[in-house]
Design a protein around this motif. Structure first.
Motif, PDB file in Angstrom:
ATOM      1  N   GLU A 104       0.837  -1.200   0.000  1.00  0.00           N
ATOM      2  CA  GLU A 104       0.000   0.000   0.000  1.00  0.00           C
ATOM      3  C   GLU A 104       0.871   1.248   0.000  1.00  0.00           C
ATOM      4  O   GLU A 104       1.715   1.411   0.873  1.00  0.00           O
ATOM      5  N   TRP A 106       1.466   5.101   0.621  1.00  0.00           N
ATOM      6  CA  TRP A 106       0.903   6.076   1.548  1.00  0.00           C
ATOM      7  C   TRP A 106       0.310   7.280   0.838  1.00  0.00           C
ATOM      8  O   TRP A 106      -0.709   7.817   1.253  1.00  0.00           O
ATOM      9  N   THR A 108      -1.245   7.560  -1.876  1.00  0.00           N
ATOM     10  CA  THR A 108      -2.489   7.333  -2.609  1.00  0.00           C
ATOM     11  C   THR A 108      -3.656   7.007  -1.685  1.00  0.00           C
ATOM     12  O   THR A 108      -4.770   6.810  -2.157  1.00  0.00           O
ATOM     13  N   ARG A 109      -3.399   6.966  -0.379  1.00  0.00           N
ATOM     14  CA  ARG A 109      -4.481   6.702   0.576  1.00  0.00           C
ATOM     15  C   ARG A 109      -5.350   7.948   0.736  1.00  0.00           C
ATOM     16  O   ARG A 109      -4.880   9.073   0.547  1.00  0.00           O
ATOM     17  N   GLU A 110      -6.588   7.729   1.130  1.00  0.00           N
ATOM     18  CA  GLU A 110      -7.500   8.845   1.376  1.00  0.00           C
ATOM     19  C   GLU A 110      -6.941   9.718   2.500  1.00  0.00           C
ATOM     20  O   GLU A 110      -6.510   9.210   3.537  1.00  0.00           O
ATOM     21  N   ALA A 112      -4.220  11.467   2.436  1.00  0.00           N
ATOM     22  CA  ALA A 112      -2.759  11.396   2.506  1.00  0.00           C
ATOM     23  C   ALA A 112      -2.129  12.784   2.545  1.00  0.00           C
ATOM     24  O   ALA A 112      -2.616  13.721   1.907  1.00  0.00           O
TER      25      ALA A 112
END
Length: 134
Positions: A104, A106, A108-110, A112
């Motif tokens: 995963e 970081w 591209t996470r919601e 971020a």
């Protein structure tokens, strides 16, 4: 996979990645603040990565590492303009390790933060490696 073994795996994997001209541990570069980390030179640009691990569920440090294999993680090639995090995730994913369940990014996470680059590597045995760009 514990952080020390993951660091060794990443070092070996990155050595054979196109564009890489140098890979060494942080300790070998003279940086001993973070016990497990890497210095990578790609296309003339150096990046430093710190690696911290989380043990598998129910595991303790006095236990032996209990690797578990499964289907290797899917991964995506970095796109033009991607940050070094995308490159790192793809380089690890290309190795198709049967111990890695998913990777995963970081950034591209919601929600971020743009200044927080890194990846979380999830292993089939529930352990994790957190790889942060320094």
């Amino acid at each position: 996979m514990r952080s020390r073994r993951f660091a060794a795996f990443a070092l070996d994997t990155l050595k054979s990645t196109p564009g890489v001209t140098k890979v060494q541990t942080l300790a070998d570069s003279g940086d001993t603040k973070i016990p497990n980390g890497l210095v990578v030179v790609v296309d003339g640009k150096e990046t430093r990565w710190g690696i911290v691990g989380q043990l598998a569920d129910g595991e303790r440090h006095e236990h032996d590492d209990q690797p578990q294999q499964g289907t290797p993680a899917t991964w995506a090639e970095p796109k033009p303009g991607d940050n070094t995090e995308g490159w790192f995730a793809a380089a690890i994913g290309r190795a198709e390790s049967p111990e890695i369940a998913r990777i995963e990014r970081w950034s591209t996470r919601e929600g971020a933060r743009p200044d927080n680059e890194g990846v979380t590597v999830f292993f089939h045995n529930t352990a994790r490696a957190f790889v942060r760009k320094l």
